[in-house]
Design an enzyme around this catalytic site. Structure first.
Site, PDB file in Angstrom:
ATOM      1  CB  SER A 189      -7.672  -1.978   6.063  1.00 32.07           C
ATOM      2  OG  SER A 189      -6.705  -3.004   6.211  1.00 32.07           O
ATOM      3  CG  ASN A 209      -3.726  -4.041  -3.199  1.00 30.95           C
ATOM      4  OD1 ASN A 209      -3.125  -3.742  -4.221  1.00 30.95           O
ATOM      5  ND2 ASN A 209      -3.421  -5.033  -2.801  1.00 30.95           N
ATOM      6  CG  ASN A 259     -12.438  -4.492   4.027  1.00 28.40           C
ATOM      7  OD1 ASN A 259     -12.590  -3.981   2.278  1.00 28.40           O
ATOM      8  ND2 ASN A 259     -11.512  -3.576   4.705  1.00 28.40           N
ATOM      9  CG  ASP A 314       9.904   0.025   5.007  1.00 26.15           C
ATOM     10  OD1 ASP A 314       8.392  -0.731   4.307  1.00 26.15           O
ATOM     11  OD2 ASP A 314       9.797  -1.697   5.908  1.00 26.15           O
ATOM     12  CB  VAL A 347       3.391   1.141   9.368  1.00 28.81           C
ATOM     13  CG1 VAL A 347       4.564   1.688   9.422  1.00 28.81           C
ATOM     14  CG2 VAL A 347       3.003   0.894  10.233  1.00 28.81           C
ATOM     15  CB  VAL A 348       2.705  -4.105   9.919  1.00 25.85           C
ATOM     16  CG1 VAL A 348       4.094  -5.347   9.140  1.00 25.85           C
ATOM     17  CG2 VAL A 348       3.569  -3.704  11.119  1.00 25.85           C
ATOM     18  CD  GLU A 349      -4.359  -2.355  10.147  1.00 24.47           C
ATOM     19  OE1 GLU A 349      -3.677  -1.962   9.853  1.00 24.47           O
ATOM     20  OE2 GLU A 349      -6.047  -2.769  10.115  1.00 24.47           O
ATOM     21  CD  GLU A 380     -14.436   2.462   3.072  1.00 25.66           C
ATOM     22  OE1 GLU A 380     -15.304   2.071   3.116  1.00 25.66           O
ATOM     23  OE2 GLU A 380     -13.560   2.060   3.943  1.00 25.66           O
ATOM     24  CG  HIS A 431      -9.434   1.814   3.664  1.00 26.25           C
ATOM     25  ND1 HIS A 431     -10.224   1.190   3.592  1.00 26.25           N
ATOM     26  CD2 HIS A 431      -8.372   0.998   3.477  1.00 26.25           C
ATOM     27  CE1 HIS A 431     -10.447   0.233   3.575  1.00 26.25           C
ATOM     28  NE2 HIS A 431      -9.143  -0.060   3.351  1.00 26.25           N
ATOM     29  CE  LYS A 470      -2.419   0.523  11.496  1.00 27.35           C
ATOM     30  NZ  LYS A 470      -1.263   0.431   9.756  1.00 27.35           N
ATOM     31  CG  MET A 516      -1.611  -1.183   1.075  1.00 24.75           C
ATOM     32  SD  MET A 516      -3.217  -1.233  -0.584  1.00 24.75           S
ATOM     33  CE  MET A 516      -3.754  -0.004  -0.298  1.00 24.75           C
TER      34      MET A 516
HETATM   35  P1  NAD Z   1       2.752  -4.459   4.409  1.00 27.73           P
HETATM   36  O1  NAD Z   1       3.512  -5.351   5.104  1.00 27.73           O
HETATM   37  O2  NAD Z   1       3.166  -4.645   2.611  1.00 27.73           O
HETATM   38  O3  NAD Z   1       3.752  -3.742   4.015  1.00 27.73           O
HETATM   39  C1  NAD Z   1       4.179  -2.539   5.471  1.00 27.73           C
HETATM   40  C2  NAD Z   1       5.488  -1.946   5.426  1.00 27.73           C
HETATM   41  O4  NAD Z   1       5.800  -1.007   6.230  1.00 27.73           O
HETATM   42  C3  NAD Z   1       6.510  -3.156   5.118  1.00 27.73           C
HETATM   43  O5  NAD Z   1       7.049  -3.048   4.299  1.00 27.73           O
HETATM   44  C4  NAD Z   1       7.082  -2.894   6.515  1.00 27.73           C
HETATM   45  O6  NAD Z   1       8.758  -3.566   5.821  1.00 27.73           O
HETATM   46  C5  NAD Z   1       6.594  -1.817   6.972  1.00 27.73           C
HETATM   47  N1  NAD Z   1       7.044  -0.756   8.108  1.00 27.73           N
HETATM   48  C6  NAD Z   1       6.764  -1.776   9.430  1.00 27.73           C
HETATM   49  N2  NAD Z   1       7.163  -1.013  10.596  1.00 27.73           N
HETATM   50  C7  NAD Z   1       7.419   0.244   9.661  1.00 27.73           C
HETATM   51  C8  NAD Z   1       7.790   1.474  10.449  1.00 27.73           C
HETATM   52  N3  NAD Z   1       7.957   1.926  12.455  1.00 27.73           N
HETATM   53  N4  NAD Z   1       8.005   2.125  10.401  1.00 27.73           N
HETATM   54  C9  NAD Z   1       8.063   2.114   8.327  1.00 27.73           C
HETATM   55  N5  NAD Z   1       7.940   0.932   7.548  1.00 27.73           N
HETATM   56  C10 NAD Z   1       7.497   0.137   9.023  1.00 27.73           C
HETATM   57  O7  NAD Z   1       1.671  -4.390   4.489  1.00 27.73           O
HETATM   58  P2  NAD Z   1       0.294  -3.284   3.016  1.00 27.73           P
HETATM   59  O8  NAD Z   1      -0.637  -4.191   2.714  1.00 27.73           O
HETATM   60  O9  NAD Z   1       0.888  -3.006   2.550  1.00 27.73           O
HETATM   61  O10 NAD Z   1      -0.730  -2.964   4.172  1.00 27.73           O
HETATM   62  C11 NAD Z   1      -0.229  -1.562   4.796  1.00 27.73           C
HETATM   63  C12 NAD Z   1      -1.252  -1.276   5.637  1.00 27.73           C
HETATM   64  O11 NAD Z   1      -3.054  -0.808   4.829  1.00 27.73           O
HETATM   65  C13 NAD Z   1      -1.897  -1.990   6.825  1.00 27.73           C
HETATM   66  O12 NAD Z   1      -2.429  -0.933   8.200  1.00 27.73           O
HETATM   67  C14 NAD Z   1      -3.088  -2.975   6.221  1.00 27.73           C
HETATM   68  O13 NAD Z   1      -4.178  -2.601   6.712  1.00 27.73           O
HETATM   69  C15 NAD Z   1      -3.412  -1.115   5.246  1.00 27.73           C
HETATM   70  N6  NAD Z   1      -4.291  -1.642   4.000  1.00 27.73           N
HETATM   71  C16 NAD Z   1      -3.755  -2.355   3.297  1.00 27.73           C
HETATM   72  C17 NAD Z   1      -5.017  -2.609   1.926  1.00 27.73           C
HETATM   73  C18 NAD Z   1      -3.892  -4.642   1.179  1.00 27.73           C
HETATM   74  O14 NAD Z   1      -5.326  -4.842   0.433  1.00 27.73           O
HETATM   75  N7  NAD Z   1      -3.254  -4.678   1.598  1.00 27.73           N
HETATM   76  C19 NAD Z   1      -5.979  -2.249   2.169  1.00 27.73           C
HETATM   77  C20 NAD Z   1      -6.382  -1.516   2.426  1.00 27.73           C
HETATM   78  C21 NAD Z   1      -5.923  -0.659   3.547  1.00 27.73           C
END
Ligand code: NAD
Length: 730
Positions: free
Chosen positions: A431, A455, A502, A345, A402-404, A464, A452, A409, A326
């Site tokens: 999300s 993808n 969702n 990152d 970043v990670v969920e 959103e 929000h 966060k 994302m």
């Molecule tokens: P992902 O795992 O692909 O990427 C997360 C990235 O964050 C990783 O590269 C990780 O190294 C990095 N990270 C972790 N801690 C960090 C920090 N302290 N500082 C900077 N970077 C850091 O995850 P994603 O799928 O891209 O999802 C990211 C966010 O977006 C989540 O909150 C997820 O819920 C949300 N989201 C995802 C989707 C989807 O379909 N994948 C859709 C909408 C929202």
């Protein structure tokens, strides 16, 4: 020396050389429109100029930056209900533009910025079209996207000017071309630096135009003059169109082919007549009414001014945290729109991959000649990468992806608060985590907001915007304006689990999973929904989203809503435990070769504990899955997740691909009848369980005889299954 009649949004003046300048400029608006009032005025003026000795030519231009004419006012089209009225309106427009084409003196359009629909048809009626040599120029005929075809002679004059091939490209997909492409296909005669555009057009009108036009390509001439060749090209175009859309649902591109064929085989007046008749039929059609309604509703959601109690903060610099799927997409989009963005990152390989992906996307667009190599380099230059916290001091906005994980966060937010200016907005792309939770320990919870994205970020048109309990109007307005700037349609939602899309999607997907558990085949479930008009079936969609991601959302929703918890199919959990994650693991409900879908994976059935195969008629499958959506949407409205039914309809069309020709789920519900739907839900609840118990809002609406869209003309039922009065078996 203006003379009556007058019209708002246009004026004219004659210069010393006898050139009449017709200047479009709608006061206080960003776009110029070709309103019926303007056409009436133009007709009167043309008569006047024709008789005036001193007139030597007509020059159409605009006083608005980045805007020539955005087309006919959709309100005017929406207001017409009868086919004969629409055909008459088209004939009137044709007549006025015909007077420009037949004017005793030459005419020219000086096009800068957007020139669409009626604007392009006006340009086609002129002797010459000059366009600014600028990336802001967009020329097109997007009518099919509104379920109609160009009706002011566009389908007749365009092929005469540029030939059949480019006409098919412009009219059938409704996609606009930029200035360079317009020149290459002969849609415009010259590109001129914007500062000299009007001067050059005047020169042409005063006798300095190049003597010869560019000749049409040999292939184009052959196609037009050799009937079998022409028929072949048209048949191929029809085939391509049929592969994309179904005629019953989207008749416009098919009818456009008829009009274009007429342009090549009939004299102009006959072609114009055919065009007007087709426009009439299409304007009155349910599909067009729904598409136009959606267009208006979507446009309204893009207005930031007046929507919030504070003005937006201008985002001149941004940062994105997390360079995963994302974050890298969001950073690409920001840089693409010219906003310098700092991407952070903790993993260098994630940053490198993000930069590589972005560079690849720009390279592809250079190859497609959509942007120049210099622009691509410039945009790449807007993207800077970091592993530490440097470069955040002056950003106006930080988007967190970043990670969920709530703690991660919160930590990230604390760092950001320490390192950015007090006014920077912090937007989370979460999300599933409530924004209010993320902001709970913030120094400035008012600057924390949800943004929000879906993808894949560059392609999905919806975002959103989530208002936490303490989010300020300024933070909301800021991310709203930014989303619009990024080309997205924002829908503002309340901070409730799953937000809107969702939340509504899950009961639908769950119903599909339950059906597989009951022994219905994977293809039957998916086919039922593609039959309804969904771009992909629910099981194929689960494979695309990733079953693990879906499971995560399902758990969040189950924790919040007892109905969803009680009805959740165990299949999702089993499949994830089994390593079947969908496309990314090569197997889910289907098997995959890379991105390519092979057949359904038969081994899912035993895993699902499915009994013997059952055949259920597609209408019943549709009923269960669609009514699950309607019911959840009603619950969302009840809880104030969104303010209006329009939000639901736009969000589902843009966020899930709900078939646009149906206008949206709640418009569909109105057309089908809320009492019919409620009645069916009651019966389904008796047969299948509480999850179908109608939302209190639906019962209330039945009692009070209300529709979702009170005050709007009742939408006509769709033609297909699920339309009108229920064809569902009882
Ligand atoms: P992902 O795992 O692909 O990427 C997360 C990235 O964050 C990783 O590269 C990780 O190294 C990095 N990270 C972790 N801690 C960090 C920090 N302290 N500082 C900077 N970077 C850091 O995850 P994603 O799928 O891209 O999802 C990211 C966010 O977006 C989540 O909150 C997820 O819920 C949300 N989201 C995802 C989707 C989807 O379909 N994948 C859709 C909408 C929202």
């Amino acid at each position: 020396m203006n003379e009556a009649p007058e019209a708002s949004g246009v004026r004219w003046e004659r210069d010393d050389d006898g050139i009449v300048h017709v200047v479009f400029d709608r006061p206080g608006e960003k776009v110029n429109l070709l309103t019926p009032e303007i056409l009436v005025a133009l007709e009167g003026w043309l008569e006047l100029w024709r008789r005036e000795e001193a007139v030597r030519g007509l020059l159409f231009r605009s006083d608005k930056p980045g805007m020539f004419l955005a087309g006919v006012d959709v309100e005017a089209i929406a207001a017409v209900r009868e086919a004969h009225q629409a055909a008459e309106a088209a004939r009137f427009g044709q007549r006025v533009l015909g007077r420009i084409a037949d004017f005793p003196w030459p005419s020219a359009c000086a096009i800068r910025g957007v020139c669409l629909g009626g604007g392009t048809e006006l340009a086609l009626a002129c002797t010459w079209r000059l366009a600014a040599d600028d990336p802001s120029v967009q020329i097109g005929l997007p009518e099919v996207q509104l379920g109609i075809i160009p009706g002011f002679g566009g389908t007749q004059r365009l092929p005469r000017l540029v030939g059949l091939g480019p006409s098919l490209e412009l009219v059938l997909a409704g996609r606009a071309v930029d200035a360079r492409r317009a020149l290459r296909i002969g849609l415009v005669d010259a590109l001129v630096p914007e500062a000299y555009l009007v001067r050059e057009a005047r020169r042409w009108l005063l006798g300095q135009a190049p003597a010869r036009r560019r000749a049409k390509h040999v292939a184009a001439r052959l196609v037009e003059t050799v009937p079998p060749l022409r028929r072949y090209v048209l048949a191929q175009a029809r085939k391509r169109t049929a592969a994309r859309v179904r005629e019953l649902e989207y008749p416009a591109p098919f009818r456009a082919l008829e009009a274009l064929e007429a342009a090549l085989t009939r004299p102009l007046p006959e072609g114009l007549d055919i065009e007007a008749r087709i426009v009439g039929e299409l304007v009155a059609s349910t599909t067009s009414k729904n598409l136009i309604w959606l267009f208006k509703t979507q446009t309204a959601r893009k207005r930031t001014a007046g929507t919030f109690a504070a003005p937006p903060r201008d985002v001149r610099r941004a940062a994105v945290l997390g360079a995963g799927i994302m974050g890298s997409g969001i950073a690409y989009l920001l840089a693409d729109r010219g906003i310098p963005v700092r991407l952070r990152d903790v993993r260098p390989e994630a940053l490198l991959e993000a930069a590589r992906t972005a560079a690849g996307l720009w390279r592809r667009r250079v190859e497609q000649r959509r942007i120049g190599a210099r622009e691509a380099r410039q945009r790449l230059g807007y993207l800077s990468l970091t592993l530490d916290w440097s470069g955040l001091r002056h950003v106006d906005l930080v988007i967190e992806a970043v990670v969920e994980d709530l703690q991660v966060k919160r930590d990230v937010l604390a760092e950001v608060e320490r390192r950015t200016s007090e006014r920077a907005v912090f937007a989370s792309n979460t999300s599933s985590i409530p924004i209010t939770e993320i902001a709970a320990r913030a120094l400035h919870p008012e600057r924390v907001v949800g943004l929000h994205f879906f993808n894949p970020v560059p392609r999905m048109p919806l975002v959103e915007i989530v208002a936490g309990e303490r989010t300020s109007p300024e933070a909301l307005a800021t991310v709203h304006a930014l989303a619009v700037r990024l080309g997205k349609t924002p829908v503002v939602v309340r901070d409730r689990p799953g937000f809107l899309v969702n939340r509504i999607l899950m009961p639908y997907l769950n119903e599909a999973l339950l059906l597989v558990g009951e022994g219905v085949s994977i293809e039957a479930v998916d086919r039922a929904m593609t039959g309804f008009g969904m771009p992909v079936g629910p099981l194929a969609l689960l494979d695309q989203v990733g079953l693990d991601t879906a499971l995560h959302v399902a758990r969040v929703l189950a924790a919040a809503f007892p109905v969803q918890a009680a009805s959740a199919s165990p299949l999702l959990e089993k499949m994830v435990a089994d390593g079947r994650l969908g496309v990314k693991s090569g197997r889910g409900f289907y098997r995959y070769d890379g991105q390519r879908r092979r057949g359904p994976d038969e081994s899912v059935y035993p895993a699902a504990g499915a009994g013997p195969r059952r055949e259920i008629p597609p209408e019943m499958l549709q009923e269960r899955m669609i009514l699950a959506i309607v019911n959840e949407a009603a619950r969302c409205l009840e809880e104030g997740v969104v303010g209006e039914p329009q939000d639901v309809d736009v969000a589902l069309v843009l966020g899930t691909g709900f078939p646009p020709f149906r206008g949206g789920i709640l418009r569909w519900a109105d057309a089908t009848g809320v009492p019919v739907i409620t009645d069916r839900l009651v019966r389904l609840a008796e047969a299948l369980g509480e999850r179908f118990a109608p939302a209190p809002l639906l019962r209330e609406m039945v009692r009070e005889q209300r529709r979702f869209y009170e005050g709007e003309p009742a939408p006509a039922p769709s033609l297909l299954h699920g339309g009108g009065v229920s064809p569902w078996p009882r």
